[in-house]
Design an enzyme around this catalytic site. Structure first.
Site, short mmCIF file in Angstrom:
data_model
loop_
_atom_site.label_atom_id
_atom_site.label_comp_id
_atom_site.label_asym_id
_atom_site.label_seq_id
_atom_site.Cartn_x
_atom_site.Cartn_y
_atom_site.Cartn_z
N LYS A 124 9.65 -11.50 4.45
CA LYS A 124 8.85 -10.69 5.38
C LYS A 124 9.68 -10.49 6.63
O LYS A 124 10.55 -11.33 6.95
CB LYS A 124 7.53 -11.40 5.72
CG LYS A 124 6.44 -10.46 6.19
CD LYS A 124 5.70 -9.84 5.02
CE LYS A 124 4.77 -8.73 5.50
NZ LYS A 124 3.91 -8.25 4.40
N ASP A 164 4.30 -2.47 6.18
CA ASP A 164 3.18 -3.39 6.45
C ASP A 164 2.48 -2.80 7.68
O ASP A 164 2.64 -1.60 7.96
CB ASP A 164 3.69 -4.82 6.69
CG ASP A 164 2.55 -5.85 6.72
OD1 ASP A 164 2.01 -6.16 5.65
OD2 ASP A 164 2.19 -6.32 7.81
P1 NDP Z 1 -1.78 -0.37 8.84
O1 NDP Z 1 -0.93 -0.51 10.04
O2 NDP Z 1 -1.69 0.87 8.05
O3 NDP Z 1 -3.34 -0.58 9.24
C1 NDP Z 1 -3.77 -1.74 9.86
C2 NDP Z 1 -5.23 -1.57 10.22
O4 NDP Z 1 -5.72 -2.80 10.74
C3 NDP Z 1 -5.45 -0.53 11.31
O5 NDP Z 1 -6.73 0.05 11.15
C4 NDP Z 1 -5.39 -1.38 12.58
O6 NDP Z 1 -6.07 -0.80 13.69
C5 NDP Z 1 -6.08 -2.63 12.12
N1 NDP Z 1 -5.59 -3.80 12.86
C6 NDP Z 1 -4.30 -4.18 13.05
N2 NDP Z 1 -4.24 -5.29 13.80
C7 NDP Z 1 -5.52 -5.61 14.09
C8 NDP Z 1 -6.12 -6.66 14.84
N3 NDP Z 1 -5.38 -7.61 15.42
N4 NDP Z 1 -7.48 -6.69 14.91
C9 NDP Z 1 -8.25 -5.73 14.32
N5 NDP Z 1 -7.73 -4.71 13.60
C10 NDP Z 1 -6.39 -4.67 13.48
O7 NDP Z 1 -1.49 -1.66 7.94
P2 NDP Z 1 -1.79 -1.88 6.39
O8 NDP Z 1 -3.04 -1.18 6.02
O9 NDP Z 1 -0.55 -1.61 5.65
O10 NDP Z 1 -2.01 -3.47 6.34
C11 NDP Z 1 -3.30 -4.07 6.50
C12 NDP Z 1 -3.27 -5.47 5.94
O11 NDP Z 1 -2.93 -5.43 4.54
C13 NDP Z 1 -2.25 -6.42 6.57
O12 NDP Z 1 -2.77 -7.74 6.54
C14 NDP Z 1 -1.07 -6.34 5.61
O13 NDP Z 1 -0.24 -7.49 5.68
C15 NDP Z 1 -1.81 -6.27 4.29
N6 NDP Z 1 -1.05 -5.73 3.18
C16 NDP Z 1 -0.51 -4.48 3.23
C17 NDP Z 1 0.17 -3.97 2.14
C18 NDP Z 1 0.69 -2.57 2.10
O14 NDP Z 1 1.12 -2.13 1.02
N7 NDP Z 1 0.67 -1.82 3.19
C19 NDP Z 1 0.39 -4.78 0.93
C20 NDP Z 1 -0.30 -6.05 0.94
C21 NDP Z 1 -0.96 -6.49 2.04
P3 NDP Z 1 -5.36 0.25 14.68
O15 NDP Z 1 -5.47 1.58 14.00
O16 NDP Z 1 -6.15 0.15 15.92
O17 NDP Z 1 -3.94 -0.19 14.85
#
Ligand code: NDP
Length: 446
Positions: A124, A164
């Site tokens: 990571k 991510d």
């Molecule tokens: P994105 O950046 O596309 O989206 C993240 C989302 O979570 C946004 O809506 C963001 O809000 C919100 N967010 C981020 N930080 C916080 C916080 N501290 N409190 C509340 N809301 C928060 O990321 P992903 O969708 O790619 O990732 C989401 C999760 O899934 C993570 O845990 C990641 O590790 C996991 N994951 C992702 C994968 C992938 O393929 N992308 C694969 C496996 C796991 P805002 O719009 O305000 O920033």
């Protein structure tokens, strides 16, 4: 050393890393009896070697913003374990990024990648750089400066990053472009690339779709049909939006979404028109969910809140970030009749919440099993890049669905308890651990 001693020792040697301690503790407590029944693991001090990353790169990333000011961020890459394949794991750009968060993610990634049955080790990386509010050119300059430091450590058979939080197709494109320029090779090396330069169809959708496929497998164990069920989702990024899209396609209702500023509640479920608006707002306009009620007054917005205490749902799919669902949220979900939780994010439920779900005997899938579809499809992207071929969307989706069914079957194999309850946490941890442990034992002390 017993697993409890390993945890105490890691806490002493690496203080101030709470997320890392939490992830290690969760895995070690659920594999303890398996570990203790293999005395050879202890002789090789396998557990400590599995918990401590193979290596960590930390570096300064200096870049120039649009006003000409020089900015400095920290960059990291954790190469956790490559016993079963090249290091593989995403890059996170978010102001909260630190070593503890990346170490927990790299540790989890090692078991998740093992579960996919593909040949991928765990890694990571990321930076405390926040893309929010930055111009396209600033994002590009930052990505280039980040890769200028890191590119020597990467390669298609060495270490293959992906997206991510804060890193989507745009950022992967800029990072891969700069990597290609420095390495003078066109070998893939990043996954989540654009379709025109080696990306795989269905990769953007894969984590969310994969979580839905895993959920369907879980529901089938209790003969439950998803049609008409009320599903609470958190987040509105890559994982959350494609989860919502598939949930609606399956005939269920999406009753919530969130971003880091607050959550929206749609008591009757989002309509297609509302979902399309939210998708465009978050992925193209990069706007805020607080704007949604201006256009759709029947949708409620709760500033600074998470959705769990505001919804009545059958199923919860937390898909935003770590520790976003705590013990009191779990109480609220259970009291409202929630009978399944399938995690899109990594470690979104606190240990207290997980304990409550398992104690209540509901279906509960940890992220390392339920969200493994993303990295699995990254593995399929690597396979296509090696073959210099592109598979159809149907082909990739079929393989994704098969992989999720396979991960589910491994959880059943190792997680079934005497009373028939499936403990997916134990199932996923033991299955992931055994494969990596076997490979490490066979390869000697490295
Ligand atoms: P994105 O950046 O596309 O989206 C993240 C989302 O979570 C946004 O809506 C963001 O809000 C919100 N967010 C981020 N930080 C916080 C916080 N501290 N409190 C509340 N809301 C928060 O990321 P992903 O969708 O790619 O990732 C989401 C999760 O899934 C993570 O845990 C990641 O590790 C996991 N994951 C992702 C994968 C992938 O393929 N992308 C694969 C496996 C796991 P805002 O719009 O305000 O920033």
């Amino acid at each position: 050393m017993k697993t409890t001693e390993v945890i105490a020792d890691l806490k002493r040697r690496f203080p101030n890393e709470p997320e890392y301690h939490q992830a290690v503790e969760e895995v070690l407590s659920s594999i303890e009896d398996v570990y203790n029944s293999h005395p050879e693991f202890e002789r090789y001090n396998l557990i400590e070697r599995l918990c401590i990353p193979d290596r960590i790169f930390a570096f300064r990333v200096s870049w120039v913003d649009d006003s000409g000011k020089v900015r400095n961020n920290m960059g990291y890459r954790i190469q956790h374990n490559n016993a079963i394949g090249p290091y593989k794991g995403g890059i996170r750009f978010h102001a909260s990024v630190n070593l503890s968060i990346l170490k927990f993610l790299a540790f989890e990634q090692t078991f998740k990648n093992s579960l996919t049955t593909l040949a991928m080790g765990g890694a990571k990386g990321g930076s405390d750089f926040s893309p929010r509010g930055k111009s396209n050119m600033e994002i590009m300059r930052f990505c280039q400066a980040f890769v200028a430091e890191l590119w020597r450590q990467l390669g298609p058979d060495t270490d293959v990053p992906a997206g991510d939080i804060g890193v989507g197709a745009r950022e992967v494109g800029y990072m891969y472009g700069y990597y290609k320029k420095m390495a003078r090779e066109f070998t893939g090396t990043f996954t989540g690339k654009g379709i025109s330069f080696g990306g795989s169809l269905i990769r953007p959708e894969a984590t969310g779709y994969g979580n839905c496929y895993f959920l369907l497998n879980m529901l089938a164990t209790r003969g439950i049909d998803i049609k008409g069920k009320r599903v609470a989702i958190s987040g509105s990024g890559n994982v959350a939006t494609y989860t919502a899209q598939k949930i609606m396609e399956l005939g269920a209702k999406v009753v919530s979404m969130s971003d880091s500023s607050g959550c929206i509640i749609a008591p009757d479920g989002l309509t297609k028109e509302q979902f399309d608006f939210i998708f465009e707002l978050k992925t193209i306009m990069r706007g805020r969910l607080s704007e949604v009620p201006d256009v759709f007054p029947d949708i409620q917005y709760h500033d600074g809140q998470r959705p769990w205490k505001f919804v009545k749902c059958d199923i919860a799919m937390p898909s935003a970030t770590q520790n976003e669902l705590d013990g009191s949220d779990a109480d609220a979900l259970l009291a409202a009749g929630c009978f399944a939780v399938s995690e899109g994010a990594n470690m979104p439920s606190t240990p207290e919440a997980v304990h409550k779900f398992i104690e209540a005997r509901i279906l509960y899938a940890p992220g390392k099993a339920a969200n493994a579809g993303g990295v699995a499809t990254s593995g399929l992207e690597m396979a296509q890049n090696s073959q210099k071929l592109s598979w159809s969307a149907e082909e990739v989706d079929r393989r994704l669905s098969e992989i999720m069914a396979n991960i589910h079957a491994q959880c059943l194999r190792y997680g079934k308890e005497p009373d028939g309850y499936v403990n997916y946490v134990r199932g996923a941890n033991v299955a992931g651990f055994m494969k990596v442990a076997d490979a490490m034992m066979a390869q000697g002390i490295l």
